[in-house]
Design a protein around this motif. Structure first.
Motif, PDB file in Angstrom:
ATOM      1  N   ARG A 165       0.850  -1.187   0.000  1.00 13.85           N
ATOM      2  CA  ARG A 165       0.000   0.000   0.000  1.00 13.85           C
ATOM      3  C   ARG A 165       0.886   1.236   0.000  1.00 13.85           C
ATOM      4  O   ARG A 165       1.929   1.265   0.653  1.00 13.85           O
ATOM      5  CB  ARG A 165      -0.926   0.025   1.225  1.00 13.85           C
ATOM      6  CG  ARG A 165      -1.954  -1.103   1.211  1.00 13.85           C
ATOM      7  CD  ARG A 165      -2.883  -0.997   2.389  1.00 13.85           C
ATOM      8  NE  ARG A 165      -3.772  -2.145   2.460  1.00 13.85           N
ATOM      9  CZ  ARG A 165      -4.571  -2.393   3.492  1.00 13.85           C
ATOM     10  NH1 ARG A 165      -4.571  -1.572   4.537  1.00 13.85           N
ATOM     11  NH2 ARG A 165      -5.349  -3.454   3.491  1.00 13.85           N
ATOM     12  N   SER A 166       0.453   2.246  -0.682  1.00 12.59           N
ATOM     13  CA  SER A 166       1.249   3.465  -0.780  1.00 12.59           C
ATOM     14  C   SER A 166       1.061   4.381   0.419  1.00 12.59           C
ATOM     15  O   SER A 166       1.889   5.270   0.661  1.00 12.59           O
ATOM     16  CB  SER A 166       0.893   4.219  -2.068  1.00 12.59           C
ATOM     17  OG  SER A 166      -0.492   4.559  -2.070  1.00 12.59           O
ATOM     18  N   ALA A 167      -0.013   4.188   1.189  1.00  6.89           N
ATOM     19  CA  ALA A 167      -0.284   5.059   2.339  1.00  6.89           C
ATOM     20  C   ALA A 167      -1.209   4.333   3.298  1.00  6.89           C
ATOM     21  O   ALA A 167      -1.688   3.229   3.026  1.00  6.89           O
ATOM     22  CB  ALA A 167      -0.912   6.373   1.872  1.00  6.89           C
ATOM     23  N   GLY A 168      -1.458   4.969   4.435  1.00 10.68           N
ATOM     24  CA  GLY A 168      -2.372   4.413   5.424  1.00 10.68           C
ATOM     25  C   GLY A 168      -1.678   3.540   6.449  1.00 10.68           C
ATOM     26  O   GLY A 168      -0.455   3.349   6.421  1.00 10.68           O
ATOM     27  N   VAL A 169      -2.466   3.005   7.367  1.00 11.25           N
ATOM     28  CA  VAL A 169      -1.958   2.138   8.424  1.00 11.25           C
ATOM     29  C   VAL A 169      -1.723   0.743   7.859  1.00 11.25           C
ATOM     30  O   VAL A 169      -2.581   0.196   7.159  1.00 11.25           O
ATOM     31  CB  VAL A 169      -2.945   2.074   9.605  1.00 11.25           C
ATOM     32  CG1 VAL A 169      -2.415   1.170  10.711  1.00 11.25           C
ATOM     33  CG2 VAL A 169      -3.206   3.465  10.150  1.00 11.25           C
ATOM     34  N   VAL A 170      -0.566   0.174   8.141  1.00 11.29           N
ATOM     35  CA  VAL A 170      -0.215  -1.144   7.609  1.00 11.29           C
ATOM     36  C   VAL A 170       0.364  -2.008   8.725  1.00 11.29           C
ATOM     37  O   VAL A 170       0.637  -1.530   9.829  1.00 11.29           O
ATOM     38  CB  VAL A 170       0.814  -1.027   6.456  1.00 11.29           C
ATOM     39  CG1 VAL A 170       0.208  -0.330   5.259  1.00 11.29           C
ATOM     40  CG2 VAL A 170       2.075  -0.329   6.937  1.00 11.29           C
ATOM     41  N   ASP A 171       0.565  -3.284   8.415  1.00 12.93           N
ATOM     42  CA  ASP A 171       1.166  -4.199   9.386  1.00 12.93           C
ATOM     43  C   ASP A 171       2.673  -3.988   9.497  1.00 12.93           C
ATOM     44  O   ASP A 171       3.234  -3.993  10.590  1.00 12.93           O
ATOM     45  CB  ASP A 171       0.883  -5.652   8.983  1.00 12.93           C
ATOM     46  CG  ASP A 171      -0.597  -5.982   8.994  1.00 12.93           C
ATOM     47  OD1 ASP A 171      -1.246  -5.692  10.008  1.00 12.93           O
ATOM     48  OD2 ASP A 171      -1.093  -6.513   7.991  1.00 12.93           O
ATOM     49  N   ILE A 172       3.347  -3.838   8.369  1.00 15.43           N
ATOM     50  CA  ILE A 172       4.803  -3.694   8.336  1.00 15.43           C
ATOM     51  C   ILE A 172       5.152  -2.374   7.668  1.00 15.43           C
ATOM     52  O   ILE A 172       4.938  -2.199   6.467  1.00 15.43           O
ATOM     53  CB  ILE A 172       5.465  -4.862   7.574  1.00 15.43           C
ATOM     54  CG1 ILE A 172       5.120  -6.203   8.243  1.00 15.43           C
ATOM     55  CG2 ILE A 172       6.979  -4.679   7.507  1.00 15.43           C
ATOM     56  CD1 ILE A 172       5.607  -7.420   7.471  1.00 15.43           C
ATOM     57  N   GLU A 173       5.679  -1.445   8.454  1.00 16.29           N
ATOM     58  CA  GLU A 173       6.093  -0.155   7.901  1.00 16.29           C
ATOM     59  C   GLU A 173       7.615  -0.140   7.751  1.00 16.29           C
ATOM     60  O   GLU A 173       8.343  -0.507   8.679  1.00 16.29           O
ATOM     61  CB  GLU A 173       5.645   0.993   8.792  1.00 16.29           C
ATOM     62  CG  GLU A 173       5.970   2.362   8.216  1.00 16.29           C
ATOM     63  CD  GLU A 173       5.380   3.508   9.003  1.00 16.29           C
ATOM     64  OE1 GLU A 173       5.455   4.650   8.536  1.00 16.29           O
ATOM     65  OE2 GLU A 173       4.836   3.249  10.107  1.00 16.29           O
ATOM     66  N   ILE A 174       8.084   0.297   6.605  1.00 16.01           N
ATOM     67  CA  ILE A 174       9.510   0.269   6.270  1.00 16.01           C
ATOM     68  C   ILE A 174      10.004   1.691   6.110  1.00 16.01           C
ATOM     69  O   ILE A 174       9.363   2.517   5.440  1.00 16.01           O
ATOM     70  CB  ILE A 174       9.735  -0.536   4.975  1.00 16.01           C
ATOM     71  CG1 ILE A 174       9.256  -1.982   5.163  1.00 16.01           C
ATOM     72  CG2 ILE A 174      11.191  -0.494   4.562  1.00 16.01           C
ATOM     73  CD1 ILE A 174       8.863  -2.667   3.887  1.00 16.01           C
TER      74      ILE A 174
END
Length: 499
Positions: free
Chosen positions: A162-171
């Motif tokens: 995903r390009s934006a928003g809340v995610v499980d794995i942020e890099i």
């Protein structure tokens, strides 16, 4: 940073200045450490990585008698001859780029180790929030997509970018002190660190699964270039994000010296049998193609779903392991990132995933939402003052008490459009329920193949289902998703297959 988030740090130990003249000694002989600085460096290294105990309460320890066994334990981890002597091969391994987490656990070695936590779902989202200056975002994205795909190819995991928003794995590519307590120290030092998956008993949000890389490093895309191979490092770190600790098997991506040693910088890393066994022991062998669906396909086609629910205020939720995701009512794409079920449905305390869910009014003055888990079910009412779900007093209860029949672990529970009769599905059987404590109608269960609905009688079970506010039903069966309009449920022309 809270102590609840466990972290792994990938660190470079310089080979020249750290050991000085000792590195020139003969590889098969014990090396005397005549200089105090060299002796202190050895103690610091072995203590840092868990081979020697750290001094407690400021009291110094006499390490003389402990050194031989500590060196031997290190050699065992490094797969060197266990001489217990500090020879050149041992010093060389101590000087190699490596991961900074402790190696020795004071327990019996296994070829691979788990962190003790794992993702309680098979579909994970990820994004890259910042990039290095010397590589384009598209170049970095290709590397990460390839690395995630490598892990997905051998187990039942799907990784959605995903390009934006809340995610499980942020890099993130970061420098220096970046707020998590594990600062980067510039080029040639700490390379990266990754957090383990969330502990199911930890209810607060931390940096679980996130991955940080030092933007000061010269990251390379080609194995022939000088610098730090980005793919090899990322492949290793994703393993930590999935719950894997280091392996003491050379050739394993999770071996401390595997992904970033000088020898492997010019070789594209590959998952070994050790890595494959480790991740499959957490998430199972690859048995489904659902997780390989195109990123452009429907959300219900590309994500693992345990249950689906439309609440009384017409919010749609997808349950996956210990998490729940709100879906847009028009696109059925996630509105936000995943949340713990207990964050949306307070009082939900089961360690098991939700089997089925349905909103139903029955003879009550209002509609309630029901979550079925094993032999029990939770009933939630909508609090109109804050538009939040509230667990009703006395719940959870046994299904046999509230629904009047001795069945459990349902695959799905749903309502047909235009009706208020709940349908329970388990395997190839289904029950039409009376909506009271008297249980299902007397002539049930029946086989799905006997259903008067020409669509349902062709399905090999119903994994999840929900009734949309517009009166249409969505069904998941095997690896397919269907949309059923209710102008005439006997007319299969009203059926739309989404995937």
């Amino acid at each position: 940073m809270s102590s609840g988030a466990r972290i792994l740090v990938l660190v470079l130990v310089g080979s020249g200045s750290l050991w000085g003249q000792v590195a020139q000694s003969h590889p098969t002989r014990s090396t005397p450490l005549s200089q105090p600085a060299q002796h202190n460096q050895l103690l610091k290294y072995l203590t840092k990585y868990g081979y020697l105990p750290a001094p407690s309460d400021g009291n110094a320890l006499d390490y003389t008698s402990l050194l031989p066994s500590a060196i031997q334990e290190f050699q065992d981890m490094a797969r060197l001859p266990k001489t217990g002597e500090l020879n050149e091969d041992t010093i060389t391994m101590m000087s190699q780029p490596r991961c900074g987490v402790q190696d020795w656990t004071r327990s019996r070695w296994r070829r691979f180790l788990h962190s003790g936590s794992k993702w309680r779902k098979h579909s994970l989202t990820w994004k890259i929030s910042s990039f290095p200056d010397h590589l384009s975002s598209s170049q970095v994205l290709v590397v990460f997509k390839d690395a995630f795909k490598t892990w997905a190819n051998i187990t039942n995991l799907y990784f959605e970018y995903r390009s934006a928003g809340v995610v499980d794995i942020e890099i993130k590519f970061l420098t220096g002190d970046h707020g998590d307590g594990y600062r980067f120290d510039g080029k040639g030092g700490v390379l990266a660190h990754a957090f383990y998956p969330p502990d199911p008993f930890t209810k607060t949000r931390l940096s679980f699964g996130d991955l940080h890389l030092d933007a000061s490093e010269t990251w390379t895309l080609n194995t022939n270039d000088d610098g730090e191979n980005l793919y090899n490092t990322v492949l290793h770190e994703i393993g930590h994000s999935l719950g894997l600790k280091h392996s003491n098997a050379p050739g394993s991506v999770m071996w401390p010296w595997s992904a970033d040693s000088a020898a492997s910088q010019h070789t594209q890393a590959k998952l070994s049998s050790d890595d494959i066994i480790a991740v499959q022991s957490l998430y199972g062998e690859k048995t489904s193609n659902r997780y390989e669906k195109s990123e452009n396909s429907h959300f219900l086609c590309r994500m693992h779903v345990d249950a689906l629910l439309t609440t009384p205020n017409n919010k749609i939720y997808s349950f996956n392991g210990a998490t729940v995701t709100e879906l847009n009512s028009t696109t059925l794409e996630p509105v936000f990132g995943s949340q713990l079920i207990s964050e949306v449905f307070p009082g939900f305390e089961s360690d098991d995933s939700v089997d089925a869910a349905v909103s139903y009014k029955g003879f009550w003055p209002y509609e309630a939402s029901y979550l079925f888990v094993g032999h029990q079910y939770y009933r939630y009412s909508l609090n109109t003052s804050d538009n939040q779900m509230t667990l009703d007093i006395g719940y959870p209860k046994n299904i046999s008490l509230g629904w009047g029949f001795n069945e459990s672990h349902f695959d799905s529970v749903y309502k047909y459009g235009g009706g208020n009769t709940p349908v329970f599905v388990k395997g190839l059987k289904y029950w039409m329920h009376t909506g009271t404590s008297h249980g299902p109608y007397w002539n049930y269960p029946k086989m799905l193949s006997m259903s008067p609905n020409l669509f349902l009688n062709s399905l090999a079970g119903i994994d999840a289902a929900f009734l949309h506010k517009n009166g249409t039903n969505y069904f998941l069966s095997d690896e397919h998703a269907y949309l059923l309009h209710h102008d005439d449920i006997m007319d299969t022309k009203n059926l739309q297959q989404l995937c």
